[in-house]
Enzyme design. Structure first.
Site, short mmCIF file in Angstrom:
data_model
loop_
_atom_site.label_atom_id
_atom_site.label_comp_id
_atom_site.label_asym_id
_atom_site.label_seq_id
_atom_site.Cartn_x
_atom_site.Cartn_y
_atom_site.Cartn_z
N ALA A 188 0.98 -1.26 -0.17
CA ALA A 188 -0.06 -0.08 -0.04
C ALA A 188 0.94 1.32 0.11
CB ALA A 188 -0.88 -0.04 1.29
N SER B 294 5.94 1.90 3.88
CA SER B 294 7.46 1.81 3.75
C SER B 294 7.89 3.48 2.97
CB SER B 294 8.55 0.93 3.21
OG SER B 294 7.77 -0.20 3.73
N ARG C 66 15.95 -8.15 1.07
CA ARG C 66 15.52 -7.60 -0.30
C ARG C 66 16.76 -7.01 -0.58
NH1 ARG C 66 9.94 -5.37 1.10
NH2 ARG C 66 8.80 -7.39 1.09
N ARG D 262 7.09 -3.87 -7.81
CA ARG D 262 8.31 -3.92 -6.84
C ARG D 262 9.18 -4.88 -6.76
NH1 ARG D 262 6.88 -3.57 -0.46
NH2 ARG D 262 6.60 -5.95 -0.69
N ARG E 290 -0.03 -12.28 0.16
CA ARG E 290 0.04 -11.02 0.48
C ARG E 290 -1.25 -10.32 -0.03
NH1 ARG E 290 5.31 -8.36 1.88
NH2 ARG E 290 6.65 -10.27 2.22
N ASN F 73 -3.65 5.98 -0.12
CA ASN F 73 -2.47 6.27 -0.93
C ASN F 73 -2.44 6.27 -2.42
OD1 ASN F 73 0.27 7.05 -1.83
ND2 ASN F 73 1.04 5.00 -1.12
N1 ATP Z 1 1.16 6.52 -4.41
C1 ATP Z 1 1.87 5.76 -4.99
N2 ATP Z 1 1.77 5.46 -6.21
C2 ATP Z 1 2.34 4.75 -7.08
N3 ATP Z 1 3.37 3.59 -6.39
C3 ATP Z 1 3.42 3.95 -5.00
C4 ATP Z 1 2.85 4.76 -4.36
N4 ATP Z 1 3.33 4.58 -3.01
C5 ATP Z 1 3.97 3.55 -3.06
N5 ATP Z 1 4.42 3.23 -4.50
C6 ATP Z 1 5.12 2.23 -4.74
O1 ATP Z 1 4.28 0.88 -4.51
C7 ATP Z 1 5.15 -0.23 -4.10
C8 ATP Z 1 5.12 -0.60 -2.50
O2 ATP Z 1 5.15 0.51 -1.77
P1 ATP Z 1 5.81 -0.08 -0.11
O3 ATP Z 1 7.11 -0.96 -0.23
O4 ATP Z 1 6.06 1.59 0.37
O5 ATP Z 1 4.54 -0.64 0.39
P2 ATP Z 1 4.54 -1.25 2.05
O6 ATP Z 1 3.10 -0.75 2.36
O7 ATP Z 1 5.58 -0.64 2.73
O8 ATP Z 1 4.59 -2.78 1.79
P3 ATP Z 1 5.22 -3.93 2.70
O9 ATP Z 1 4.06 -3.98 3.91
O10 ATP Z 1 5.05 -5.00 1.91
O11 ATP Z 1 6.84 -3.57 3.27
C9 ATP Z 1 6.68 0.27 -3.95
O12 ATP Z 1 7.55 -0.05 -5.37
C10 ATP Z 1 6.40 2.01 -4.12
O13 ATP Z 1 7.38 2.56 -4.91
N1 LIG Z 2 3.17 -8.03 13.55
C1 LIG Z 2 4.48 -7.13 12.76
N2 LIG Z 2 4.31 -6.94 11.38
C2 LIG Z 2 5.22 -6.36 10.82
C3 LIG Z 2 6.42 -6.25 11.53
N3 LIG Z 2 7.40 -5.56 10.78
C4 LIG Z 2 6.83 -5.64 9.42
N4 LIG Z 2 5.42 -5.97 9.47
C5 LIG Z 2 4.55 -6.14 8.54
O1 LIG Z 2 4.86 -7.19 7.63
C6 LIG Z 2 4.34 -7.28 6.28
C7 LIG Z 2 5.49 -7.50 5.38
O2 LIG Z 2 6.52 -6.84 5.49
P1 LIG Z 2 7.66 -6.98 4.33
O3 LIG Z 2 8.75 -6.02 4.69
O4 LIG Z 2 8.10 -8.44 4.15
O5 LIG Z 2 6.98 -6.54 3.12
C8 LIG Z 2 3.94 -5.52 6.30
O6 LIG Z 2 2.73 -5.60 6.43
C9 LIG Z 2 4.57 -4.99 7.55
O7 LIG Z 2 3.75 -3.97 8.25
C10 LIG Z 2 6.46 -6.59 13.04
O8 LIG Z 2 7.51 -6.17 13.70
N5 LIG Z 2 5.24 -7.09 13.58
#
Ligand code: ATP
Ligand SMILES: Nc1nc2c(ncn2[C@@H]2O[C@H](COP(=O)(O)O)[C@@H](O)[C@H]2O)c(=O)[nH]1
Length: 258
Positions: free
Chosen positions: A68, A71, A97, A190, A201, A224
């Site tokens: 979503a 990060s 990664r 990604r 996921r 977002n």
């Molecule tokens: N508003 C947006 N528009 C288009 N692409 C986006 C936007 N926000 C994030 N992205 C892209 O979407 C992908 C997923 O974003 P991100 O890794 O931040 O998600 P996340 O919620 O942190 O995922 P996870 O929970 O798996 O860590 C990334 O490649 C990012 O560059």
């Molecule tokens: N309950 C917890 N969830 C966590 C933690 N750190 C990350 N996360 C969540 O895992 C997924 C997948 O993350 P990814 O980095 O493998 O894409 C994502 O929804 C994170 O929010 C934690 O410490 N506790």
């Protein structure tokens, strides 16, 4: 440049509580809360128990479906508000990664190590997500709070439910994609997931989006779609949720009330 400065207090405020030692500068706040000087510790008094007020600012929990944009938004926030927010570095059993750093993005550990640490009471919460373990250690939160930073946790829905059972008292923010199709596209683009992990996921995301509608679970849900707009909403939220219900006047606030 509009600057919001949260000053070191170190004296008794109008509520009769001794303020914690805080020194923060929130720079380039382009939204509604500009040119404001406030004492952050006073804010805690309005929302928290005395013990929580003394413990420091309310942490922030960021949750929402994988992909979503949590990060992405977090990185922007941590960069802009360096010295204000600090990231709670979780443990995970998943592999790093490309570009991720041990100790910065996650603590990468084996399942055995993580299970032993959980059994030893070292974790605030932990969850199984998409075939891997994730968890927030007490040390991770304490490391951020020891630096007097506002602690941000990026955790899944199980983590949210578990944190609700603790006395952490965070602000809960859900970051969501505009649609499942867009979420899938973001995850595919990604290039971090196998087909199997992608499916897990996306399945988890459908459940998450439904659960997140539960009244009161999140303080705010941010869709977002446009990154800059979502980021603006996140910044506004963190300021508003922290300060808005406080009917507080202080000479340093130049006449403004919160
Ligand atoms: N508003 C947006 N528009 C288009 N692409 C986006 C936007 N926000 C994030 N992205 C892209 O979407 C992908 C997923 O974003 P991100 O890794 O931040 O998600 P996340 O919620 O942190 O995922 P996870 O929970 O798996 O860590 C990334 O490649 C990012 O560059
Ligand atoms: N309950 C917890 N969830 C966590 C933690 N750190 C990350 N996360 C969540 O895992 C997924 C997948 O993350 P990814 O980095 O493998 O894409 C994502 O929804 C994170 O929010 C934690 O410490 N506790």
């Amino acid at each position: 440049m509009a600057v919001t400065r949260i000053k070191k207090a170190g004296l008794f405020d109008g509520f009769g509580f001794q303020c914690a030692d805080r020194s923060r500068t929130l720079s380039e706040n382009t939204h509604t809360h500009t040119h404001v000087q406030i004492r952050l510790s006073v804010v805690h008094v309005s929302f928290c128990t005395f013990e929580q007020a003394m413990a420091g600012p309310r942490p922030v929990v960021m949750s929402g479906p994988s992909g979503a944009g949590k990060s992405t938004l977090l990185k922007k926030l941590l960069k802009e508000f360096d010295g204000v927010f600090g990231f709670s570095v979780s443990h995970t059993t998943r592999s790093p990664r490309p570009g991720e750093e041990n100790g910065k993005d996650y603590h990468y550990v084996t399942r055995e190590v993580m299970q032993a640490a959980i059994a030893n009471g070292e974790f605030v919460e932990n969850a199984e997500f998409s075939g891997n373990m994730y968890g927030t250690s007490k040390a991770a939160v304490q490391a951020v709070q020891a630096k007097n930073l506002i602690c941000i946790l990026d955790i899944d829905m199980q983590g949210v439910k578990n944190i609700k059972k603790t006395d952490l008292n965070p602000i809960y923010v859900s970051i969501q994609a505009p649609s499942m199709d867009i979420l899938e596209k973001r995850l595919r683009d990604r290039k971090t997931e196998s087909e199997e992990s992608l499916k897990k996921r996306l399945d988890a995301a459908k459940v998450d989006v439904e659960i997140s509608k539960e009244p009161g679970l999140f303080d705010v849900i941010i869709i977002n779609e446009d990154l800059d707009a979502a980021y603006g909403k996140l910044k506004d939220t963190l300021l508003e949720v922290t300060f808005s219900s406080l009917n507080f006047h202080h000479p340093e606030c130049n006449g403004m009330r919160f």
